[in-house]
Scaffold this active site. Structure first.
Site, mmCIF file in Angstrom:
data_model
loop_
_atom_site.group_PDB
_atom_site.id
_atom_site.type_symbol
_atom_site.label_atom_id
_atom_site.label_comp_id
_atom_site.label_asym_id
_atom_site.label_seq_id
_atom_site.Cartn_x
_atom_site.Cartn_y
_atom_site.Cartn_z
ATOM 1 N N HIS A 213 0.849 -1.195 0.000
ATOM 2 C CA HIS A 213 0.000 0.000 0.000
ATOM 3 C C HIS A 213 0.878 1.236 0.000
ATOM 4 O O HIS A 213 2.094 1.146 0.082
ATOM 5 C CB HIS A 213 -1.013 -0.021 1.148
ATOM 6 C CG HIS A 213 -0.435 0.049 2.537
ATOM 7 N ND1 HIS A 213 0.408 -0.913 3.040
ATOM 8 C CD2 HIS A 213 -0.597 0.955 3.532
ATOM 9 C CE1 HIS A 213 0.737 -0.590 4.287
ATOM 10 N NE2 HIS A 213 0.152 0.528 4.612
ATOM 11 N N HIS B 219 1.284 3.960 2.045
ATOM 12 C CA HIS B 219 1.825 4.699 3.192
ATOM 13 C C HIS B 219 3.350 4.824 3.089
ATOM 14 O O HIS B 219 4.028 3.925 2.574
ATOM 15 C CB HIS B 219 1.428 4.021 4.508
ATOM 16 C CG HIS B 219 -0.001 4.271 4.890
ATOM 17 N ND1 HIS B 219 -0.685 3.480 5.781
ATOM 18 C CD2 HIS B 219 -0.872 5.241 4.489
ATOM 19 C CE1 HIS B 219 -1.921 3.946 5.919
ATOM 20 N NE2 HIS B 219 -2.063 5.006 5.153
ATOM 21 N N ASP C 193 5.793 4.542 5.064
ATOM 22 C CA ASP C 193 6.661 3.502 5.634
ATOM 23 C C ASP C 193 6.576 2.197 4.833
ATOM 24 O O ASP C 193 7.107 1.168 5.250
ATOM 25 C CB ASP C 193 6.332 3.259 7.118
ATOM 26 C CG ASP C 193 4.930 2.752 7.360
ATOM 27 O OD1 ASP C 193 3.979 3.279 6.735
ATOM 28 O OD2 ASP C 193 4.754 1.811 8.166
ATOM 29 N N HIS C 194 5.921 2.257 3.654
ATOM 30 C CA HIS C 194 5.836 1.092 2.764
ATOM 31 C C HIS C 194 6.295 1.407 1.335
ATOM 32 O O HIS C 194 6.691 0.504 0.609
ATOM 33 C CB HIS C 194 4.402 0.532 2.749
ATOM 34 C CG HIS C 194 3.977 0.080 4.112
ATOM 35 N ND1 HIS C 194 4.042 -1.232 4.513
ATOM 36 C CD2 HIS C 194 3.554 0.782 5.188
ATOM 37 C CE1 HIS C 194 3.661 -1.320 5.787
ATOM 38 N NE2 HIS C 194 3.364 -0.109 6.222
ATOM 39 N N HIS D 35 -7.407 -1.184 5.980
ATOM 40 C CA HIS D 35 -6.403 -0.233 6.489
ATOM 41 C C HIS D 35 -6.335 0.959 5.522
ATOM 42 O O HIS D 35 -6.400 2.113 5.929
ATOM 43 C CB HIS D 35 -5.067 -0.960 6.589
ATOM 44 C CG HIS D 35 -3.908 -0.121 7.001
ATOM 45 N ND1 HIS D 35 -3.789 0.411 8.263
ATOM 46 C CD2 HIS D 35 -2.786 0.269 6.325
ATOM 47 C CE1 HIS D 35 -2.647 1.099 8.335
ATOM 48 N NE2 HIS D 35 -2.025 1.023 7.179
ATOM 49 N N ASP E 59 0.039 -4.219 6.119
ATOM 50 C CA ASP E 59 -0.640 -3.729 7.323
ATOM 51 C C ASP E 59 -2.090 -4.208 7.368
ATOM 52 O O ASP E 59 -2.935 -3.596 8.032
ATOM 53 C CB ASP E 59 -0.627 -2.191 7.365
ATOM 54 C CG ASP E 59 0.742 -1.628 7.690
ATOM 55 O OD1 ASP E 59 1.688 -2.404 7.913
ATOM 56 O OD2 ASP E 59 0.862 -0.383 7.717
ATOM 57 N N HIS F 215 4.935 -5.055 10.420
ATOM 58 C CA HIS F 215 5.347 -4.399 11.669
ATOM 59 C C HIS F 215 5.526 -5.402 12.800
ATOM 60 O O HIS F 215 4.836 -6.419 12.853
ATOM 61 C CB HIS F 215 4.292 -3.371 12.120
ATOM 62 C CG HIS F 215 4.216 -2.156 11.260
ATOM 63 N ND1 HIS F 215 4.980 -1.034 11.486
ATOM 64 C CD2 HIS F 215 3.462 -1.884 10.165
ATOM 65 C CE1 HIS F 215 4.690 -0.113 10.563
ATOM 66 N NE2 HIS F 215 3.776 -0.607 9.745
HETATM 67 FE FE FE Z 1 2.816 0.515 8.091
HETATM 68 ZN ZN ZN Z 2 0.081 1.468 6.597
#
Ligand code: FE
Ligand code: ZN
Length: 256
Positions: free
Chosen positions: A57, A59, A61-62, A115, A134, A172
């Site tokens: 996805h 975000h 941090d991805h 999410h 996530d 995570h």
């Molecule tokens: Fe994440």
């Molecule tokens: Zn995420």
């Protein structure tokens, strides 16, 4: 056919980076790009060349490392068609039910929205590997930033249909906190009690709790267990529709 190799390493505060490598074709995919330096260090340590990025996805941090890694490696970025406008550098758009080849290995795509809308998971049926991003965490599930509880429950049910021995690589290391919540809604689940103790031991030694197996998740993850009579009793939802039980469980976790 040799199995795909997964190389796992920490990124940022609590993300995991993954490299997926096929020794026969020499292909290597990064599953998401949380942070460039540890991904480069992992490639160097394994002496692998980055050929692909699979994004779960959008975000940061991805997908935050996408463009820099693409510039250096000219790798091919595979991401979600419905999320394509938000995936930096996307080359190939995939959607629910699509299957593509990674060397001689199949990779199947599931839309697991909830999410985010358009969040996808990558499943390697020849290798019993799932990258769940996530969507599904070890003992948890992602927060519902964009989707509804009904969407997330539909998404998780797709993953629950996979074989029990599927290894679940989530994005995570949230497992220890997730275990505390899981115990609050299913305190008498013996499998969960045993797993929580194992998680405490692993974390005390600084070891990852990821991957887990889908069979273990089905036995212990409260977000896969709305049908559990004990869970329903604890949250006062006995006999209710499973989507409602899931929604109530998710909302309790938000304020736990
Ligand atoms: Fe994440
Ligand atoms: Zn995420």
């Amino acid at each position: 056919m040799a199995k795909l190799e997964v190389h796992q390493f920490p990124c940022l505060n609590d993300n995991y980076g993954y490299l997926l490598h096929d020794s026969e074709s020499g292909l290597t995919a990064a599953i998401d790009t949380p942070e460039i330096a540890p991904i480069e260090a992992a490639l160097a340590a394994k002496n692998w060349k980055l050929t692909h990025i699979f994004n779960t996805h959008h975000h940061a941090d991805h997908s935050g490392g996408n463009l820099a890694l693409k510039e250096k490696w000219q790798c091919t970025i595979i991401g979600s068609a419905p999320d394509a406008d938000r995936i930096p550098g996307i080359d190939i758009r995939v959607a629910d039910g699509d299957e593509f080849n990674f060397g001689n290995h199949r990779v199947r795509v599931f839309d697991v929205s909830g999410h985010t809308i358009g969040h996808i998971a990558f499943y390697c049926p020849d290798d019993d590997i799932l990258f769940s991003g996530d969507a599904l965490f070890s003992l948890g599930c992602g927060r519902l930033f964009e989707g509804t509880p009904a969407q997330m429950w539909t998404s998780l049910q797709k993953l629950m249909d996979l074989p029990d021995d599927t290894l679940v690589y989530c994005a995570h290391e949230y497992t220890q906190a997730n275990a505390r919540f899981a115990l609050s809604v299913e305190p008498d689940n013996a499998d969960l009690q045993a797993r929580a103790a194992e998680i405490d031991r692993l974390r005390a030694e600084g070891k990852p709790t990821v991957p887990s197996s889908l069979g273990l998740e089905k036995a212990t993850n409260p977000f896969l267990r709305p049908a559990s009579p004990a869970l329903q009793r604890t949250i006062d939802m006995e006999g209710r529709d499973l989507t409602e039980v899931f929604a109530e469980t998710r909302s309790r976790k938000d304020t736990f």
